[in-house]
Write a protein that holds these residues in place. Structure first.
Motif, PDB file in Angstrom:
ATOM      1  N   MET A 175     -57.966  73.270  70.258  1.00  0.00           N
ATOM      2  CA  MET A 175     -57.914  74.425  69.171  1.00  0.00           C
ATOM      3  C   MET A 175     -58.117  73.990  67.737  1.00  0.00           C
ATOM      4  O   MET A 175     -57.467  72.863  67.473  1.00  0.00           O
ATOM      5  N   MET A 176     -58.947  74.590  67.097  1.00  0.00           N
ATOM      6  CA  MET A 176     -59.474  73.893  65.679  1.00  0.00           C
ATOM      7  C   MET A 176     -58.451  74.381  64.793  1.00  0.00           C
ATOM      8  O   MET A 176     -57.920  75.398  64.674  1.00  0.00           O
ATOM      9  N   THR A 177     -58.133  73.514  64.165  1.00  0.00           N
ATOM     10  CA  THR A 177     -56.999  73.658  62.793  1.00  0.00           C
ATOM     11  C   THR A 177     -57.712  74.468  61.814  1.00  0.00           C
ATOM     12  O   THR A 177     -58.890  73.886  61.128  1.00  0.00           O
ATOM     13  N   LYS A 178     -57.076  75.413  61.351  1.00  0.00           N
ATOM     14  CA  LYS A 178     -57.700  76.078  60.001  1.00  0.00           C
ATOM     15  C   LYS A 178     -57.381  75.360  59.034  1.00  0.00           C
ATOM     16  O   LYS A 178     -56.656  74.623  58.492  1.00  0.00           O
ATOM     17  N   THR A 179     -58.650  75.152  58.008  1.00  0.00           N
ATOM     18  CA  THR A 179     -58.836  74.491  56.746  1.00  0.00           C
ATOM     19  C   THR A 179     -57.861  75.072  55.899  1.00  0.00           C
ATOM     20  O   THR A 179     -58.096  76.446  55.619  1.00  0.00           O
ATOM     21  N   PRO A 180     -57.019  74.369  55.372  1.00  0.00           N
ATOM     22  CA  PRO A 180     -56.191  75.137  54.238  1.00  0.00           C
ATOM     23  C   PRO A 180     -56.902  75.205  52.735  1.00  0.00           C
ATOM     24  O   PRO A 180     -57.842  74.501  52.419  1.00  0.00           O
ATOM     25  N   PRO A 181     -56.635  76.147  52.060  1.00  0.00           N
ATOM     26  CA  PRO A 181     -57.274  76.577  50.914  1.00  0.00           C
ATOM     27  C   PRO A 181     -57.272  75.488  50.106  1.00  0.00           C
ATOM     28  O   PRO A 181     -56.062  74.733  49.966  1.00  0.00           O
ATOM     29  N   GLN A 182     -58.088  75.151  49.051  1.00  0.00           N
ATOM     30  CA  GLN A 182     -58.010  73.959  47.985  1.00  0.00           C
ATOM     31  C   GLN A 182     -57.173  74.470  47.026  1.00  0.00           C
ATOM     32  O   GLN A 182     -56.477  73.484  46.600  1.00  0.00           O
ATOM     33  N   TYR A 183     -56.753  75.848  46.788  1.00  0.00           N
ATOM     34  CA  TYR A 183     -55.750  75.893  45.461  1.00  0.00           C
ATOM     35  C   TYR A 183     -54.175  75.234  45.969  1.00  0.00           C
ATOM     36  O   TYR A 183     -53.534  75.370  45.110  1.00  0.00           O
ATOM     37  N   LEU A 184     -54.033  75.105  47.528  1.00  0.00           N
ATOM     38  CA  LEU A 184     -52.780  74.715  47.757  1.00  0.00           C
ATOM     39  C   LEU A 184     -52.495  73.190  46.978  1.00  0.00           C
ATOM     40  O   LEU A 184     -51.333  72.677  46.820  1.00  0.00           O
ATOM     41  N   VAL A 185     -53.585  72.526  46.553  1.00  0.00           N
ATOM     42  CA  VAL A 185     -53.342  71.273  45.598  1.00  0.00           C
ATOM     43  C   VAL A 185     -52.440  71.454  44.415  1.00  0.00           C
ATOM     44  O   VAL A 185     -51.947  70.536  44.025  1.00  0.00           O
ATOM     45  N   LEU A 186     -52.845  72.734  43.917  1.00  0.00           N
ATOM     46  CA  LEU A 186     -51.616  73.126  42.760  1.00  0.00           C
ATOM     47  C   LEU A 186     -50.332  73.088  43.138  1.00  0.00           C
ATOM     48  O   LEU A 186     -49.408  72.733  42.416  1.00  0.00           O
ATOM     49  N   ALA A 187     -49.840  73.484  44.435  1.00  0.00           N
ATOM     50  CA  ALA A 187     -48.648  73.557  44.853  1.00  0.00           C
ATOM     51  C   ALA A 187     -47.965  72.070  44.993  1.00  0.00           C
ATOM     52  O   ALA A 187     -46.905  71.547  44.616  1.00  0.00           O
ATOM     53  N   ALA A 188     -48.949  71.240  45.317  1.00  0.00           N
ATOM     54  CA  ALA A 188     -48.611  69.732  45.763  1.00  0.00           C
ATOM     55  C   ALA A 188     -48.365  69.084  44.676  1.00  0.00           C
ATOM     56  O   ALA A 188     -47.462  68.248  44.197  1.00  0.00           O
ATOM     57  N   VAL A 189     -49.185  69.527  43.470  1.00  0.00           N
ATOM     58  CA  VAL A 189     -48.899  68.947  41.994  1.00  0.00           C
ATOM     59  C   VAL A 189     -47.772  69.295  41.564  1.00  0.00           C
ATOM     60  O   VAL A 189     -47.089  68.386  40.896  1.00  0.00           O
ATOM     61  N   LEU A 190     -47.378  70.598  41.599  1.00  0.00           N
ATOM     62  CA  LEU A 190     -46.154  71.052  41.159  1.00  0.00           C
ATOM     63  C   LEU A 190     -44.920  70.363  41.723  1.00  0.00           C
ATOM     64  O   LEU A 190     -43.929  69.936  41.001  1.00  0.00           O
ATOM     65  N   PHE A 191     -44.997  70.142  43.038  1.00  0.00           N
ATOM     66  CA  PHE A 191     -43.947  69.572  43.814  1.00  0.00           C
ATOM     67  C   PHE A 191     -43.620  68.121  43.336  1.00  0.00           C
ATOM     68  O   PHE A 191     -42.658  67.546  43.071  1.00  0.00           O
ATOM     69  N   THR A 192     -44.686  67.362  43.264  1.00  0.00           N
ATOM     70  CA  THR A 192     -44.575  65.853  42.939  1.00  0.00           C
ATOM     71  C   THR A 192     -44.156  65.791  41.491  1.00  0.00           C
ATOM     72  O   THR A 192     -43.576  64.842  40.889  1.00  0.00           O
ATOM     73  N   SER A 193     -44.833  66.730  40.495  1.00  0.00           N
ATOM     74  CA  SER A 193     -44.453  66.812  39.131  1.00  0.00           C
ATOM     75  C   SER A 193     -42.962  67.064  38.725  1.00  0.00           C
ATOM     76  O   SER A 193     -42.442  66.588  37.712  1.00  0.00           O
ATOM     77  N   ALA A 194     -42.170  67.760  39.734  1.00  0.00           N
ATOM     78  CA  ALA A 194     -40.934  67.996  39.494  1.00  0.00           C
ATOM     79  C   ALA A 194     -39.885  66.465  39.706  1.00  0.00           C
ATOM     80  O   ALA A 194     -38.808  66.326  39.399  1.00  0.00           O
ATOM     81  N   SER A 195     -40.667  65.317  40.387  1.00  0.00           N
ATOM     82  CA  SER A 195     -39.794  64.063  40.362  1.00  0.00           C
ATOM     83  C   SER A 195     -39.142  63.667  39.189  1.00  0.00           C
ATOM     84  O   SER A 195     -37.972  63.624  39.322  1.00  0.00           O
ATOM     85  N   SER A 196     -39.729  63.822  37.925  1.00  0.00           N
ATOM     86  CA  SER A 196     -39.139  63.169  36.976  1.00  0.00           C
ATOM     87  C   SER A 196     -38.056  64.079  36.355  1.00  0.00           C
ATOM     88  O   SER A 196     -37.048  63.501  35.805  1.00  0.00           O
ATOM     89  N   ILE A 197     -38.203  65.521  36.790  1.00  0.00           N
ATOM     90  CA  ILE A 197     -37.092  66.290  36.384  1.00  0.00           C
ATOM     91  C   ILE A 197     -35.727  66.226  37.087  1.00  0.00           C
ATOM     92  O   ILE A 197     -34.839  66.069  36.647  1.00  0.00           O
ATOM     93  N   PHE A 198     -36.149  66.023  38.437  1.00  0.00           N
ATOM     94  CA  PHE A 198     -34.695  65.780  39.335  1.00  0.00           C
ATOM     95  C   PHE A 198     -34.296  64.354  38.998  1.00  0.00           C
ATOM     96  O   PHE A 198     -32.881  64.388  38.845  1.00  0.00           O
ATOM     97  N   ILE A 199     -35.004  63.597  38.713  1.00  0.00           N
ATOM     98  CA  ILE A 199     -34.546  62.215  38.285  1.00  0.00           C
ATOM     99  C   ILE A 199     -33.660  62.405  37.066  1.00  0.00           C
ATOM    100  O   ILE A 199     -32.489  61.803  36.848  1.00  0.00           O
TER     101      ILE A 199
END
Length: 288
Positions: free
Chosen positions: A1-25
């Motif tokens: 079964m072919m995996t559905k290609t995720p939309p490119q705009y999800l990269v903004l969610a990834a950036v937001l998640f990783t950007s929060a590192s400094s705040i948590f720290i």
């Protein structure tokens, strides 16, 4: 079964998640080494669950690749130890911009150790990044002094060490699946960071439940969530999109720092950061 290609705009969610590192720290009261240890330990435990479910055969990995995973874990441990420490000594923007210089250091390491001759683009971008770094450093501290120079240097050390982590990973992942590789590297990193905590007598307890919740969020949101999205998107959309997106991390982190920490970066830090990021964007675009 072919995996559905995720939309490119999800990269903004990834950036937001990783950007929060400094705040948590910044919100945690734990020492930098302890934060780094718990971050890697929690992430390792989380990554172990799918491996157990899949009945992964870690024993089939060669001794050479296991050693390389250990070296990669050492590089990752030193990256977190230096970069997390930098956040207590300099601004969020300066720290995140300087640690984002890893693409340039990857190219330099490749040229020094693997005889990949640097081209004119690399030399130009390296010079641009160095100029931006100098501007950030000269704007360090209140009144223009060099009070935050140690923090800036630690952030640069974090960029160098994560570059070795990326280069080793690029080689090992040709033969080892991502899940197995991440588990082994995160596990090795956690063990090394635990040893460093004990060596430097860093207290592993007691801390409040709230503080442990912050570190758990750091591990799950930033390490597992953000970087898992990056790994997913790079498979479908290529490294160029992800590499360029990660350069937004200093911007996102700085905005979060203004909102949550009321930290306003100095004008020289903003100017230097823009120059560094411009150099990195040109380098990545030219080397698609």
């Amino acid at each position: 079964m072919m995996t559905k290609t995720p939309p490119q705009y999800l990269v903004l969610a990834a950036v937001l998640f990783t950007s929060a590192s400094s705040i948590f720290i910044r919100l945690s009261i734990m020492p930098p080494l302890v934060i780094a240890f718990y971050r890697m330990a929690i992430a390792t435990g989380f990554l172990a669950m799918p491996l157990v479910y899949r009945k992964s055969k870690l024993g089939g990995i060669s001794r050479r690749d296991l050693m390389l995973c250990g070296l990669s874990g050492l590089a990752l441990a030193l990256h977190f130890a230096t970069w997390i420490a930098s956040l207590s000594m300099t601004s969020v923007m300066a720290s995140t911009v300087l640690v984002s210089c890893s693409p340039i250091f990857v190219a330099v390491i490749n040229a020094a150790f693997f005889k990949k001759k640097p081209g004119k683009t690399l030399l130009l971008c390296l010079g641009t990044a160095i100029a931006g770094t100098i501007i950030i450093t000269m704007g360090a501290g209140d009144g223009g002094d060099l009070a935050t120079l140690p923090g800036n240097l630690l952030a640069l050390a974090g960029a160098v060490t994560v570059s070795f982590y990326l280069i080793i990973g690029q080689e090992v992942r040709k033969r080892v699946d991502t899940a197995e590789y991440a588990f082994l590297v995160y596990g090795a990193s956690a063990v090394i960071l635990l040893a460093l905590c004990l060596l430097f007598a860093q207290p592993l307890a007691p801390y409040s439940a709230g503080d442990f919740a912050i570190i758990a969020a750091l591990a799950l949101v930033c390490s597992v969530g953000g970087h898992t999205l990056y790994n997913l998107l790079v498979k479908f959309h290529g490294a160029s999109l992800v590499s360029l997106a990660t350069l937004c991390e200093p911007l996102f982190a700085s905005v979060l720092a203004v909102i949550i920490l009321s930290e306003i970066p100095q004008m020289q830090t903003v100017l230097g950061g823009m120059i560094v990021i411009a150099g990195l964007v040109v380098y990545i675009v030219k080397n698609r």
